[in-house]
Design an enzyme around this catalytic site. Structure first.
Site, short mmCIF file in Angstrom:
data_model
loop_
_atom_site.label_atom_id
_atom_site.label_comp_id
_atom_site.label_asym_id
_atom_site.label_seq_id
_atom_site.Cartn_x
_atom_site.Cartn_y
_atom_site.Cartn_z
N HIS A 18 0.70 -1.18 0.16
CA HIS A 18 -0.02 0.03 0.07
C HIS A 18 0.64 1.00 0.04
CE1 HIS A 18 -3.56 2.39 0.95
NE2 HIS A 18 -2.78 3.33 1.56
N GLU A 19 1.79 1.26 1.05
CA GLU A 19 2.61 2.49 1.05
C GLU A 19 3.52 2.46 -0.29
OE1 GLU A 19 1.93 4.77 3.03
OE2 GLU A 19 0.52 3.48 4.36
#
Length: 347
Positions: A18-19
């Site tokens: 995600h990051e």
């Protein structure tokens, strides 16, 4: 201990994916990135390339993570204006915010595809696999091989959608519309059988099981990954809808403790079950982050659209206060859900 390690690795992988989405799109937009962190709290490891600008960190609490981007919350006088997010155009800012969830979706699709390649692809069509004797479905005439078309008038395209309808039932009669093997369409009213376990927990059983026939091959795996991704996505949205309408209670949600329990049980079933869980959780993380709620990526995207519509940005001070309140509400919900998870463990 093995389950705990697996739990940390699964959450770490989903958060990292995600990051990394935020990180890579920020870099592609020439936005300055201070830090890429996996975990929260105290820093236990940090590394910055010689001459680089971003510090890559691992932090003590293996829950969550973040990318610290210049100009996301406040403008930084020490960073060139053209390298700050707040000074980029609408499309670039939208892509940076959306990229985290997008990466989660791509990751889930790839996991489902690889799993199908290795273990085979189970059809997502809602064909009934087995009907247990002595249960309501059998008693009304539902048979193995029947294709579920509708439940209470709602069209059913896959098992995940069907299971949401069945598992959120609290003892009410459900109307099944099915296609029989001979092509005829029949309707059955089925009231589930209430069962209470040793700990006093009630559940409602219809006595039907999903079809588990598997197919193999590259094409079948691609088809399975597409269909399964869509079905999980839709079932997650249905669950959120039922959460807001009251059909699903907040006490039925799971936090980190509940997810750990699920990881522990899935680990006993083998790698195939673990891969499915990773895909499922990744889709969940992607969808939840897109909700237009303060502190989520979706909340930031909402403010971005407000700015686009009214041709004027919301005051950064006001926006940050709203995000802080939203974050505190999320922490409160997390504490409540975790408490319920712990209580369930000791029942």
């Amino acid at each position: 201990m093995l389950s705990l390690i697996l739990f940390i690795l699964i959450l770490g992988a989903i958060v990292a994916v995600h990051e990394f989405g935020h990180f890579i799109f920020a870099k592609l937009s020439n936005i300055y990135v201070y830090e890429f962190s996996i975990g929260m709290g105290k820093k236990i490891f940090g590394k910055k390339k010689k001459g680089g600008e971003t510090e890559f960190c691992v932090r003590a609490v293996p829950l969550g993570g973040y990318v610290m981007i210049a100009g996301e919350d406040v403008e930084d006088e020490n960073i060139p204006k053209d390298r700050q997010m707040c000074n980029k155009n609408f499309i670039r800012r939208f892509l940076v915010l959306f990229a985290g969830a997008f990466n989660n979706f791509v990751f889930a699709f790839l996991i489902l595809f690889v799993s199908a390649l290795i273990y085979g692809a189970v059809s997502t069509k809602p064909y009934i696999g087995e009907v247990a004797n002595g249960y309501p479905a059998s008693e009304v005439g539902i048979e193995a091989g029947d294709l579920v078309l509708k439940i209470d008038g709602k069209k059913i395209h896959n098992w995940d959608t069907a299971l949401v309808e069945l598992q959120t039932n609290k003892g009410d009669t459900i109307t099944f519309e099915v296609e029989k093997k001979d092509g005829s369409i029949k309707t059955y009213d089925v009231k589930p059988k209430k069962e209470v376990d040793e700990e006093g927990n009630a559940s409602y059983k219809f006595g039907i099981a999903t079809n588990s026939v598997k197919e193999y091959g590259f094409g079948k795996s691609i088809s399975y990954a597409c269909n399964k991704f869509i079905s999980l996505f839709v079932s997650m949205w249905d669950t959120l809808k039922y959460l807001f309408t009251g059909k699903v209670g907040v006490d039925q949600l799971s936090g980190p403790v509940g997810i750990y329990s699920i990881v522990n049980s899935q680990a006993k079933l083998g790698l195939e079950a673990i891969l499915y869980l990773v895909a499922y959780l990744s889709i969940n993380v992607g969808i939840i982050n897109l909700l237009p709620f303060p502190a989520f990526d979706g909340g930031r995207i909402l403010f971005l659209f407000i700015e686009k519509i009214f041709k004027k940005p919301v005051s950064k001070k006001a926006e940050n206060i709203i995000h802080t309140i939203g974050f505190m509400l999320i922490i409160g919900l997390l504490i409540y859900v975790s408490f319920n998870d712990i209580v369930r463990l000791f029942r």
